[in-house]
Motif scaffolding. Structure first.
Motif, PDB file in Angstrom:
ATOM      1  N   THR A   1      80.779  97.873  73.604  1.00 44.62           N
ATOM      2  CA  THR A   1      81.526  97.190  72.379  1.00 44.62           C
ATOM      3  C   THR A   1      81.227  97.871  71.075  1.00 44.62           C
ATOM      4  O   THR A   1      80.160  98.485  70.854  1.00 44.62           O
ATOM      5  CB  THR A   1      80.568  95.866  72.349  1.00 44.62           C
ATOM      6  OG1 THR A   1      80.702  95.145  73.414  1.00 44.62           O
ATOM      7  CG2 THR A   1      80.948  95.073  71.125  1.00 44.62           C
ATOM      8  N   ASP A   2      82.396  97.918  70.296  1.00 42.99           N
ATOM      9  CA  ASP A   2      82.259  98.731  68.868  1.00 42.99           C
ATOM     10  C   ASP A   2      82.403  97.696  67.823  1.00 42.99           C
ATOM     11  O   ASP A   2      83.530  97.091  67.696  1.00 42.99           O
ATOM     12  CB  ASP A   2      83.326  99.827  68.746  1.00 42.99           C
ATOM     13  CG  ASP A   2      83.138 100.592  67.692  1.00 42.99           C
ATOM     14  OD1 ASP A   2      82.548 100.024  66.519  1.00 42.99           O
ATOM     15  OD2 ASP A   2      83.864 101.633  67.536  1.00 42.99           O
ATOM     16  N   SER A   3      81.410  97.274  67.147  1.00 48.13           N
ATOM     17  CA  SER A   3      81.412  96.139  66.284  1.00 48.13           C
ATOM     18  C   SER A   3      81.255  96.756  64.636  1.00 48.13           C
ATOM     19  O   SER A   3      81.158  95.781  63.950  1.00 48.13           O
ATOM     20  CB  SER A   3      80.110  95.230  66.325  1.00 48.13           C
ATOM     21  OG  SER A   3      78.834  95.939  66.296  1.00 48.13           O
ATOM     22  N   ARG A   4      81.699  97.916  64.696  1.00 51.86           N
ATOM     23  CA  ARG A   4      81.717  98.629  63.343  1.00 51.86           C
ATOM     24  C   ARG A   4      82.762  98.162  62.412  1.00 51.86           C
ATOM     25  O   ARG A   4      84.064  97.664  63.138  1.00 51.86           O
ATOM     26  CB  ARG A   4      81.538  99.972  63.451  1.00 51.86           C
ATOM     27  CG  ARG A   4      80.318 100.726  64.152  1.00 51.86           C
ATOM     28  CD  ARG A   4      80.342 102.073  64.369  1.00 51.86           C
ATOM     29  NE  ARG A   4      81.568 102.624  65.036  1.00 51.86           N
ATOM     30  CZ  ARG A   4      81.803 103.686  65.465  1.00 51.86           C
ATOM     31  NH1 ARG A   4      81.021 104.824  64.781  1.00 51.86           N
ATOM     32  NH2 ARG A   4      82.691 104.063  66.356  1.00 51.86           N
ATOM     33  N   ARG A   5      82.977  98.150  61.217  1.00 50.36           N
ATOM     34  CA  ARG A   5      83.937  98.006  60.422  1.00 50.36           C
ATOM     35  C   ARG A   5      84.688  99.456  60.178  1.00 50.36           C
ATOM     36  O   ARG A   5      84.147 100.379  60.117  1.00 50.36           O
ATOM     37  CB  ARG A   5      83.549  97.200  59.013  1.00 50.36           C
ATOM     38  CG  ARG A   5      82.942  96.009  59.100  1.00 50.36           C
ATOM     39  CD  ARG A   5      82.516  95.606  57.706  1.00 50.36           C
ATOM     40  NE  ARG A   5      81.483  96.570  57.164  1.00 50.36           N
ATOM     41  CZ  ARG A   5      80.720  96.305  56.020  1.00 50.36           C
ATOM     42  NH1 ARG A   5      80.913  95.369  55.252  1.00 50.36           N
ATOM     43  NH2 ARG A   5      79.855  97.125  55.770  1.00 50.36           N
ATOM     44  N   PRO A   6      86.307  99.257  59.952  1.00 53.16           N
ATOM     45  CA  PRO A   6      86.833 100.479  60.174  1.00 53.16           C
ATOM     46  C   PRO A   6      86.390 101.331  58.810  1.00 53.16           C
ATOM     47  O   PRO A   6      86.184 102.673  59.101  1.00 53.16           O
ATOM     48  CB  PRO A   6      88.342  99.912  59.678  1.00 53.16           C
ATOM     49  CG  PRO A   6      88.505  98.718  60.401  1.00 53.16           C
ATOM     50  CD  PRO A   6      86.914  98.059  60.136  1.00 53.16           C
ATOM     51  N   GLU A   7      85.935 100.774  57.829  1.00 50.35           N
ATOM     52  CA  GLU A   7      85.483 101.623  56.605  1.00 50.35           C
ATOM     53  C   GLU A   7      84.398 102.297  57.009  1.00 50.35           C
ATOM     54  O   GLU A   7      83.879 103.035  56.065  1.00 50.35           O
ATOM     55  CB  GLU A   7      85.389 100.660  55.334  1.00 50.35           C
ATOM     56  CG  GLU A   7      84.558  99.695  55.290  1.00 50.35           C
ATOM     57  CD  GLU A   7      85.285  98.119  55.925  1.00 50.35           C
ATOM     58  OE1 GLU A   7      84.708  97.252  55.355  1.00 50.35           O
ATOM     59  OE2 GLU A   7      86.179  98.621  56.609  1.00 50.35           O
ATOM     60  N   ASP A   8      83.563 101.873  57.686  1.00 42.98           N
ATOM     61  CA  ASP A   8      82.126 102.449  58.251  1.00 42.98           C
ATOM     62  C   ASP A   8      82.245 103.395  59.134  1.00 42.98           C
ATOM     63  O   ASP A   8      81.061 104.116  59.649  1.00 42.98           O
ATOM     64  CB  ASP A   8      81.254 101.239  58.462  1.00 42.98           C
ATOM     65  CG  ASP A   8      80.888 100.237  57.512  1.00 42.98           C
ATOM     66  OD1 ASP A   8      80.888 100.554  56.323  1.00 42.98           O
ATOM     67  OD2 ASP A   8      80.601  99.295  57.794  1.00 42.98           O
TER      68      ASP A   8
END
Length: 213
Positions: free
Chosen positions: A89-96
């Motif tokens: 699972t990748d829960s990061r925001r695109p800008e991060d």
């Protein structure tokens, strides 16, 4: 005859319940009137999530994998099974997510050994796998790793390197498409020489999640 005070109180309490029940049967239950002024407004202000996301991996509950003999021939004895489902699972925001960032799940098998040492070990180069993506990836952002075969080839044309640091699941370097949940498993195939010693062998397949920029 004098009645104990405690007994009097208990009798009164029981009587009160009986009377209440009788009264309810005669008069009926009271009904509260709807009154808009009695409504209570419930509100909440949810601020933007400031907790940084992450890339994480879980493995489905399992009792291990017991390989079963199937597909043996004059060239090798073959034992097959299925790896438990692995979820990333990748829960990061695109800008991060830094440019060029990607992650990968890598598998490494240990030697197959017999507990009492009555047979020589079988090296990880004899165990191959064929990863299978279980999640829909229409963008191609995440892909299953390439299949590898035992050093005794299975005839599929897969590299005969065994399960020694091979990718099970890998993302591309496109941050917007990496986000989400992805599942994968793999067909396992242990191919040994036909004269392999009899015994109950055990190995450990270690899965590691790497995140690199």
């Amino acid at each position: 005859m004098r009645i104990n005070r405690t007994a009097q109180l208990l009798a009164a309490a029981v009587l009160g319940v009986a009377l209440a029940g009788a009264g309810a049967g005669v008069a009926g239950a009271a009904v509260a009137e709807d009154d808009p002024d009695n409504g209570i407004d419930v509100s909440v202000t949810i601020e933007p999530n400031s907790t940084p996301g992450e890339v994480s991996m879980t493995i489905a509950d399992n009792g291990g994998v017991a390989l079963q003999e199937d597909g043996s021939n004059a060239a090798a004895r073959q034992f097959v099974g299925t790896l438990p489902t692995v979820t990333v699972t990748d829960s990061r925001r695109p800008e991060d997510i830094p440019d060029g960032d990607f992650w990968a799940v890598v598998g490494q098998a240990g030697e197959f050994t017999v507990t009492d040492g009555s047979a020589p070990p079988i090296g990880p180069e004899y165990l191959g796998w064929k990863p299978r993506l279980l999640s829909d990836s229409t963008t191609g952002a995440v892909a299953a790793g390439e299949p590898v075969s035992s050093v005794i080839s299975d005839g599929s044309g897969a590299p005969t390197v065994g399960l020694q640091g091979q990718e099970l699941l890998v993302s591309t370097a496109d941050s917007a498409d990496e986000i989400g949940t992805w599942q994968v498993n793999a067909d396992l195939a242990l191919r040994t020489p036909v004269d392999v010693a009899a015994g109950e062998y055990h190995s450990t397949v270690t899965l590691s999640l790497f995140n690199q920029s």
